[in-house]
Design an enzyme around this catalytic site. Structure first.
Site, PDB file in Angstrom:
ATOM      1  N   PHE A   1     -25.751  99.175  58.315  1.00  0.00           N
ATOM      2  CA  PHE A   1     -25.828  97.794  57.804  1.00  0.00           C
ATOM      3  C   PHE A   1     -26.083  97.728  56.308  1.00  0.00           C
ATOM      4  O   PHE A   1     -25.795  96.725  55.663  1.00  0.00           O
ATOM      5  CB  PHE A   1     -26.937  97.006  58.546  1.00  0.00           C
ATOM      6  CG  PHE A   1     -28.325  97.316  58.041  1.00  0.00           C
ATOM      7  CD1 PHE A   1     -28.831  96.693  56.906  1.00  0.00           C
ATOM      8  CD2 PHE A   1     -29.137  98.253  58.682  1.00  0.00           C
ATOM      9  CE1 PHE A   1     -30.100  96.989  56.431  1.00  0.00           C
ATOM     10  CE2 PHE A   1     -30.400  98.556  58.212  1.00  0.00           C
ATOM     11  CZ  PHE A   1     -30.883  97.922  57.080  1.00  0.00           C
TER      12      PHE A   1
ATOM     13  N   LYS B   1     -15.611 100.887  62.491  1.00  0.00           N
ATOM     14  CA  LYS B   1     -16.564 100.135  63.323  1.00  0.00           C
ATOM     15  C   LYS B   1     -17.779  99.900  62.427  1.00  0.00           C
ATOM     16  O   LYS B   1     -18.666 100.726  62.316  1.00  0.00           O
ATOM     17  CB  LYS B   1     -16.951 100.980  64.551  1.00  0.00           C
ATOM     18  CG  LYS B   1     -17.391 100.219  65.784  1.00  0.00           C
ATOM     19  CD  LYS B   1     -18.666  99.424  65.605  1.00  0.00           C
ATOM     20  CE  LYS B   1     -19.911 100.216  65.409  1.00  0.00           C
ATOM     21  NZ  LYS B   1     -21.048  99.408  64.915  1.00  0.00           N
TER      22      LYS B   1
ATOM     23  N   SER C   1     -28.682 106.187  60.957  1.00  0.00           N
ATOM     24  CA  SER C   1     -29.995 106.821  61.116  1.00  0.00           C
ATOM     25  C   SER C   1     -29.852 108.211  61.738  1.00  0.00           C
ATOM     26  O   SER C   1     -28.852 108.504  62.408  1.00  0.00           O
ATOM     27  CB  SER C   1     -30.878 105.936  61.998  1.00  0.00           C
ATOM     28  OG  SER C   1     -30.256 105.769  63.254  1.00  0.00           O
TER      29      SER C   1
ATOM     30  N   CYS D   1     -30.447 104.594  51.615  1.00  0.00           N
ATOM     31  CA  CYS D   1     -30.712 105.974  52.045  1.00  0.00           C
ATOM     32  C   CYS D   1     -31.116 106.841  50.869  1.00  0.00           C
ATOM     33  O   CYS D   1     -31.595 107.950  51.051  1.00  0.00           O
ATOM     34  CB  CYS D   1     -29.495 106.561  52.727  1.00  0.00           C
ATOM     35  SG  CYS D   1     -28.136 106.769  51.582  1.00  0.00           S
TER      36      CYS D   1
ATOM     37  N   GLU E   1     -39.068 107.766  58.373  1.00  0.00           N
ATOM     38  CA  GLU E   1     -38.342 106.913  57.427  1.00  0.00           C
ATOM     39  C   GLU E   1     -38.761 105.467  57.689  1.00  0.00           C
ATOM     40  O   GLU E   1     -38.654 104.990  58.823  1.00  0.00           O
ATOM     41  CB  GLU E   1     -36.830 107.067  57.649  1.00  0.00           C
ATOM     42  CG  GLU E   1     -36.008 106.225  56.692  1.00  0.00           C
ATOM     43  CD  GLU E   1     -34.503 106.318  56.937  1.00  0.00           C
ATOM     44  OE1 GLU E   1     -34.075 106.393  58.097  1.00  0.00           O
ATOM     45  OE2 GLU E   1     -33.751 106.302  55.943  1.00  0.00           O
TER      46      GLU E   1
END
Ligand code: NAD
Length: 505
Positions: free
Chosen positions: A155, A179, A232, A287, A389
């Site tokens: 996202f 996707k 993730s 990230c 994280e």
């Protein structure tokens, strides 16, 4: 409420009425700045994935024969169209992700770099050639497309991460199924429309929405030859395992815990500015965000924390529509609650909460998923806020005595995406870059995202697979090599059969 369509074979594909009315197979898309849902996406079923793949397979038969020059020219037009529509694209990103326009603009510009690289891909697709490897024999190696390939994206970069993948895959001669994250579906659909406008034949680029079940259909479809994933770590690991078990090529980029080491000789004003931007920009939902500051020496830590505390007081958090805000909301209410819980747990485990951003005052937008900048000092490596994280605007400070301790700490961490060192000592920087086990290293640069003509990728649990994303590694990922050994002779004569293994003497 609007339903966001898929984009298959050059056209919007609406969900069937059955799908639309089902409560099972859809999810809501939120505007996180106002905390309300604005649209819904229907998740593609295995049947819809199959339909999309067969369209892409048909398109591939023609697309692989289109000249390199034509493929690059379409991408060049696409780049111009993205530039012409950049404000609208940033607006779409802001509405569904919540990032502020200045941040969305940076994301799209880095994405455009990848389109530019794709325009130059014919250069990278030249292959290799040797004359006279044996008497009268030449060898050449040529890159071929794989066929239908897929990308599954997170996202937090609704445009940039897809742009890491599909322009290059397409210029390499493949057909692509994207996707995107079901939380931010609109940017991908808009990019698909621009590609069509640029002249891309139908079926070469397709977008289908969905979550786990749609991804499973992709991973099990025999005609999909390769999967690029970004998201993730637990999902990356599982996607890599399933895709490769099903015989697919896979690169799966995972999560991160990025450290910045601050040496005693670094300028505290410069460093605090750099790290505040890298830690809290985009609400820490990057990230490559710095989430841990490792201060070498007590004075370095005290000065750094003091400088950050003073500067954080002036940061502005608020809705994506206001460009003077420094950063916007988190992506969902559940994620906001998870980040808040991390802060609570850190305090419980004995860390010092220097700035608590959990409940910021936001004028007129009380329902958005907002969290202010949060600074936690005296964190140790056993604490949950260090181990996991967080993916929010939370900066943890750890204190060590020397550079070796900093390097050992970072190397013991499960992630290895990005890292930075701040110092004026070239020898310290040199030792650091030599010994650190992380894929992307910044020296006095807080977010060392490689430019498009290098490749992007972490080490350890931040990447599963051999090849990094985009750039030269991207070309290798989206092609397979065929090596031809050939002899043409104008006086071929009878030689008698040879039974020894051919040696090129
Ligand atoms: P996520 O793993 O939840 O989702 C990523 C994609 O996988 C989405 O398209 C989602 O629909 C799909 N997905 C989610 N759960 C799934 C499941 N169980 N099975 C199959 N598919 C599933 O990640 P996110 O929350 O969208 O993005 C944030 C994460 O992505 C962070 O961990 C961040 O560090 C990471 N990230 C990594 C990079 C990188 O380059 N290494 C870049 C951006 C984001």
């Amino acid at each position: 409420m609007d339903t966001i369509p898929h984009f298959v074979n050059g056209d919007e594909l609406m969900a069937s009425d059955v799908d639309r009315n089902s409560n099972f197979n859809h999810s809501d898309v939120f505007n996180p700045s106002i905390g309300a849902s604005t649209a819904r996406v229907v998740h593609a079923s295995a049947t819809q994935v199959d339909l999309c793949v067969s369209m892409a397979e048909q398109a591939f038969e023609k697309w692989k024969k289109v000249s390199l020059g034509k493929r690059a020219a379409i991408m060049f037009t696409f780049k111009s169209l993205v530039e012409e529509n950049i404000d609208y694209l940033c607006q779409l990103i802001g509405q569904e992700h919540g990032k502020i326009a200045h941040d969305a603009l940076g994301e799209v510009k880095r994405g455009i770099e990848n389109i530019e690289f794709a325009c130059s891909a014919p250069l990278a697709l030249k292959g290799e050639h040797n004359r006279q490897v044996g008497s009268g024999i030449d060898v050449f190696t040529e890159p071929h497309p794989l066929g239908v390939v897929a990308g599954i994206t997170p996202f937090n970069f609704p445009a940039m991460v897809p742009l890491w993948m599909f322009p290059l895959a397409i210029v390499c001669g493949n057909c692509f199924i994207l996707k995107p994250s079901e939380k931010v579906p609109s940017a991908a659909i808009f990019l698909a429309k621009l590609l069509k406008q640029a002249g891309l034949p139908d079926g070469v680029f397709n977008v289908i929405h969905g979550g786990r079940e749609t991804v499973d259909a992709i991973l099990h479809h025999p005609a999909i030859k390769a999967v690029s994933f970004v998201g993730s770590t637990p999902v990356a690991k599982s996607i890599y395992k399933t895709a490769t078990a099903n015989g697919k090529r896979c690169q799966a980029l995972g999560g991160a815990k990025n450290h910045a080491v601050i040496m005693p000789d670094a300028n505290v004003n410069f460093v605090s500015d750099q790290i505040i931007g890298a830690a809290f920009g985009s609400s820490g939902e990057r990230c490559m965000a710095i989430s841990v500051a490792v201060c070498v020496g007590k004075k370095t830590a005290d000065d750094f924390v003091k400088a950050c505390k003073a500067k954080i007081a002036h940061l502005k958090v608020g809705p994506s529509s206001e460009n003077s805000n420094d950063f916007g909301p988190l992506i969902t209410k559940q994620h906001l609650q998870a980040v808040q819980a991390h802060v609570e747990e850190a305090e419980r485990q004995g860390a010092s909460l220097v700035v608590d951003g959990r409940y910021p005052k936001i004028a007129g937008e009380a329902k958005g998923f907002f969290m202010g900048a949060t600074l936690i000092d005296h964190v140790n490596k056993e604490m949950k806020c260090y181990q996991e994280e967080i993916f929010g605007p939370v900066l943890c400070v750890l204190r060590v005595d020397n550079l070796k301790q900093a390097v050992d700490l970072i190397n013991a961490n499960q992630y290895g995406n990005g890292v930075a060192i701040f110092t004026t000592n070239g020898f310290a920087a040199q030792r650091f870059k030599e010994h650190i086990e992380v894929g992307m290293v910044g020296v006095n640069v807080p977010i060392p995202v490689p430019v498009a003509y290098h490749s992007f990728g972490g080490w350890k649990n931040s990447l599963f697979g051999d090849l990094h994303a985009y750039g030269p590694d991207g070309v290798k990922f989206y092609t397979r090599r065929k090596t031809i050994t050939q002899r043409w002779s104008d006086n071929a004569q009878e030689t008698g059969p040879a039974f020894g293994f051919p040696a090129n003497d």
